[in-house]
Design a protein around this motif. Sequence first.
Motif, PDB file in Angstrom:
ATOM      1  N   GLY A   1      21.679  30.772  36.459  1.00  0.00           N
ATOM      2  CA  GLY A   1      22.761  30.979  37.406  1.00  0.00           C
ATOM      3  C   GLY A   1      22.348  31.438  38.781  1.00  0.00           C
ATOM      4  N   GLN A   2      21.069  31.317  39.104  1.00  0.00           N
ATOM      5  CA  GLN A   2      20.622  31.702  40.432  1.00  0.00           C
ATOM      6  C   GLN A   2      19.524  30.760  40.919  1.00  0.00           C
ATOM      7  N   GLU A   3      19.322  30.760  42.233  1.00  0.00           N
ATOM      8  CA  GLU A   3      18.317  29.910  42.856  1.00  0.00           C
ATOM      9  C   GLU A   3      17.418  30.792  43.725  1.00  0.00           C
ATOM     10  N   LEU A   4      16.098  30.631  43.572  1.00  0.00           N
ATOM     11  CA  LEU A   4      15.141  31.380  44.367  1.00  0.00           C
ATOM     12  C   LEU A   4      14.430  30.417  45.312  1.00  0.00           C
ATOM     13  N   LYS A   5      14.425  30.760  46.599  1.00  0.00           N
ATOM     14  CA  LYS A   5      13.793  29.913  47.599  1.00  0.00           C
ATOM     15  C   LYS A   5      12.635  30.675  48.228  1.00  0.00           C
ATOM     16  N   VAL A   6      11.446  30.074  48.187  1.00  0.00           N
ATOM     17  CA  VAL A   6      10.245  30.723  48.722  1.00  0.00           C
ATOM     18  C   VAL A   6       9.421  29.720  49.508  1.00  0.00           C
ATOM     19  N   LEU A   7       8.581  30.254  50.400  1.00  0.00           N
ATOM     20  CA  LEU A   7       7.632  29.403  51.121  1.00  0.00           C
ATOM     21  C   LEU A   7       6.239  29.579  50.529  1.00  0.00           C
ATOM     22  N   GLY A   8       5.876  30.779  50.231  1.00  0.00           N
ATOM     23  CA  GLY A   8       4.591  31.078  49.613  1.00  0.00           C
ATOM     24  C   GLY A   8       4.579  32.540  49.235  1.00  0.00           C
ATOM     25  N   THR A   9       4.464  32.857  47.967  1.00  0.00           N
ATOM     26  CA  THR A   9       4.625  34.244  47.536  1.00  0.00           C
ATOM     27  C   THR A   9       4.214  34.420  46.081  1.00  0.00           C
TER      28      THR A   9
ATOM     29  N   ILE B   1      11.523  36.360  49.338  1.00  0.00           N
ATOM     30  CA  ILE B   1      12.328  35.439  48.531  1.00  0.00           C
ATOM     31  C   ILE B   1      13.787  35.571  48.937  1.00  0.00           C
ATOM     32  N   VAL B   2      14.462  34.450  48.963  1.00  0.00           N
ATOM     33  CA  VAL B   2      15.907  34.434  49.123  1.00  0.00           C
ATOM     34  C   VAL B   2      16.511  34.047  47.778  1.00  0.00           C
ATOM     35  N   VAL B   3      17.301  34.937  47.202  1.00  0.00           N
ATOM     36  CA  VAL B   3      17.933  34.683  45.907  1.00  0.00           C
ATOM     37  C   VAL B   3      19.417  34.427  46.136  1.00  0.00           C
ATOM     38  N   SER B   4      19.882  33.298  45.661  1.00  0.00           N
ATOM     39  CA  SER B   4      21.277  32.919  45.883  1.00  0.00           C
ATOM     40  C   SER B   4      21.981  32.645  44.565  1.00  0.00           C
ATOM     41  N   THR B   5      23.239  33.070  44.499  1.00  0.00           N
ATOM     42  CA  THR B   5      24.125  32.702  43.399  1.00  0.00           C
ATOM     43  C   THR B   5      25.326  31.991  44.007  1.00  0.00           C
ATOM     44  N   ALA B   6      26.295  31.650  43.185  1.00  0.00           N
ATOM     45  CA  ALA B   6      27.471  30.942  43.685  1.00  0.00           C
ATOM     46  C   ALA B   6      28.285  31.799  44.649  1.00  0.00           C
ATOM     47  N   THR B   7      28.125  33.125  44.550  1.00  0.00           N
ATOM     48  CA  THR B   7      28.981  34.008  45.355  1.00  0.00           C
ATOM     49  C   THR B   7      28.244  34.951  46.301  1.00  0.00           C
ATOM     50  N   SER B   8      26.930  35.081  46.161  1.00  0.00           N
ATOM     51  CA  SER B   8      26.220  36.047  47.011  1.00  0.00           C
ATOM     52  C   SER B   8      24.774  35.629  47.243  1.00  0.00           C
ATOM     53  N   GLN B   9      24.100  36.388  48.118  1.00  0.00           N
ATOM     54  CA  GLN B   9      22.722  36.082  48.479  1.00  0.00           C
ATOM     55  C   GLN B   9      21.998  37.384  48.815  1.00  0.00           C
ATOM     56  N   GLN B  10      20.727  37.469  48.425  1.00  0.00           N
ATOM     57  CA  GLN B  10      19.916  38.644  48.709  1.00  0.00           C
ATOM     58  C   GLN B  10      18.514  38.206  49.127  1.00  0.00           C
ATOM     59  N   ILE B  11      17.912  38.959  50.043  1.00  0.00           N
ATOM     60  CA  ILE B  11      16.528  38.729  50.454  1.00  0.00           C
ATOM     61  C   ILE B  11      15.682  39.859  49.878  1.00  0.00           C
ATOM     62  N   LEU B  12      14.616  39.501  49.177  1.00  0.00           N
ATOM     63  CA  LEU B  12      13.733  40.498  48.584  1.00  0.00           C
ATOM     64  C   LEU B  12      12.501  40.710  49.455  1.00  0.00           C
ATOM     65  N   THR B  13      12.031  41.947  49.488  1.00  0.00           N
ATOM     66  CA  THR B  13      10.781  42.299  50.141  1.00  0.00           C
ATOM     67  C   THR B  13       9.817  42.800  49.075  1.00  0.00           C
ATOM     68  N   PRO B  14       8.500  42.804  49.338  1.00  0.00           N
ATOM     69  CA  PRO B  14       7.529  43.232  48.322  1.00  0.00           C
ATOM     70  C   PRO B  14       7.828  44.626  47.767  1.00  0.00           C
ATOM     71  N   GLY B  15       7.685  44.744  46.442  1.00  0.00           N
ATOM     72  CA  GLY B  15       7.932  46.013  45.773  1.00  0.00           C
ATOM     73  C   GLY B  15       9.367  46.221  45.357  1.00  0.00           C
ATOM     74  N   THR B  16      10.204  45.192  45.511  1.00  0.00           N
ATOM     75  CA  THR B  16      11.603  45.312  45.106  1.00  0.00           C
ATOM     76  C   THR B  16      11.899  44.364  43.947  1.00  0.00           C
ATOM     77  N   GLU B  17      12.980  44.687  43.250  1.00  0.00           N
ATOM     78  CA  GLU B  17      13.407  43.886  42.098  1.00  0.00           C
ATOM     79  C   GLU B  17      14.899  43.647  42.198  1.00  0.00           C
ATOM     80  N   LEU B  18      15.287  42.403  41.968  1.00  0.00           N
ATOM     81  CA  LEU B  18      16.698  42.045  41.970  1.00  0.00           C
ATOM     82  C   LEU B  18      17.178  41.925  40.538  1.00  0.00           C
ATOM     83  N   ILE B  19      18.286  42.603  40.228  1.00  0.00           N
ATOM     84  CA  ILE B  19      18.881  42.553  38.892  1.00  0.00           C
ATOM     85  C   ILE B  19      20.199  41.808  38.983  1.00  0.00           C
ATOM     86  N   ASN B  20      20.319  40.742  38.186  1.00  0.00           N
ATOM     87  CA  ASN B  20      21.515  39.908  38.176  1.00  0.00           C
ATOM     88  C   ASN B  20      22.176  40.031  36.819  1.00  0.00           C
TER      89      ASN B  20
END
Length: 371
Positions: free
Chosen positions: A230-238, A260-279
Motif C-alpha cells: 500500500g505504499q510507494e518508495l521513490k529513490v535516486l540512490g540510497t 526517500i519519498v514514501v507515498s500512499t494514496a492519502t499522504s507523503q513523507q520524506i525520510l532522512t538518514p537515521g529515521t524510520e517510517l511506520i505505516n
Amino acid sequence: MSAENELLLIMERISDLTATDAEIAQFNAWCDGFKAQEIQVENFDAVSERVLLQVHRRINKKPNVFLPLYMKLGAAVAVAVFIFSVWFFSSRVKSIEEIRYAADIAPGRTGATLTLGSGKKVNIGLATAGDLAMESGVKISKNASGDIIYTIMPDNKVTADAVNTLETSRGQQTQVQLPDGSRIFLNAASSLTYPASFANKKERRISLSGEGYFEIAKDKAHPFIVDTRGQELKVLGTHFNINAYSTEAVSKTTLLEGSIVVSTATSQQILTPGTELINNGSSLQVKQVDTELAIAWKNNLFLFDNEELGTIMRQVERWYDVEVIFVDGISKERFGGGVSRFDSVSKLLKSLQATGKVQFQIKGRKIYVTK
C-alpha cells in the motif's frame, strides 16, 4: 513454605520440564548440601517418604511397592536411601536443559526460487555456481557465495519485456544484483518482482512482499521505485530497509543513507538518514531509530532492543521454519539482546529464558511458549 514442601514443588516442576533455571540451580545446591550432610530437614522420616515416593513415581512412572520396607528399616537407612534417591534424581535434573532442547532446530540458509519470464523455475539453493539462464539479453548467474547476478551482455539486443520473481521460503535468505548494479538482500518468507532489464524504461520499478534491504545504484535520470504493501518508495540512490510482512501490524521503512519519498494514496513523507517510517495502513509516523536494529538480519544477527516477544517469535518462525505456540497467550513482555542467526534455535531461546520471564519447549518443529 517449608523447605521440604518447596523441594517437592521444585521436583514436580523439574519432572514436568517447567522448572526455571533458578529452581534447577536451587535443587542442585540442595542435593550437594544433602550429600555433604550440611542441610538438616525437620521430620526427616516423613519428608524422605514423600520425596522417595515422588522420585519413584517420576523416574519409574509408577509407585514403588518396596517403599514401605525402606521406612521400616529405620532412620539411618531412610537417610541413606533419601540421599541416594535425591542424588539419583539430581543426576537426571542436570540434563534437563538438554532434554528440553533435545529436538534442536538448525538455522536457515541461503536459498530461493527464481521464476523467469518464461515460467521456468530455478532452485537457487540446488543450482551450481555459474550461468543459470539468458533472458531479454541479460545473463543470469550464481556466484560462489550463492548470490544471483544479472549482467547485460554487450553482444545481445536488450529487451525489457521479461519479468522475474525471486522468492524465499521460511528458512531461506538470498541476495541479488540487478543489471543497474543495485543490490537487494531478501529475508525469509519474502518475494521480489522486477524486470530482467531496465533498458528503455523511464524508471526502475520493482515490488516487494516481506522484507528486503536495498543498496540502490545512483541514476538521477531513472528513479528507483519500490511498491510494497500500500505504499510507494521513490529513490535516486540510497541504502534502506523495508519490513512489509503481511503478518506484522505495521510496515517499517528505515533509511540509512540518501533520501526517500514514501507515498500512499492519502499522504507523503520524506525520510532522512537515521529515521524510520511506520505505516499502520491509515497513517504514517516518522521517528529517529537505531538503524543497526533494522538491518541486523542482513548482517546475520538477531538483535533486539525492548522488543515484544510476539514480534521476536514471528522472526523465529520465519527463519527457523517452525510453528510457535503461546500456551498462555501472547506475552507482552519485552526483551533486549542478540545472537547470531547462524546459531541453532536453542541458543536464542535460552538467552530469552535466562531473563526468567518466559519458558520454551521444543517438540518436533513446534516451539511451546509458557510464562
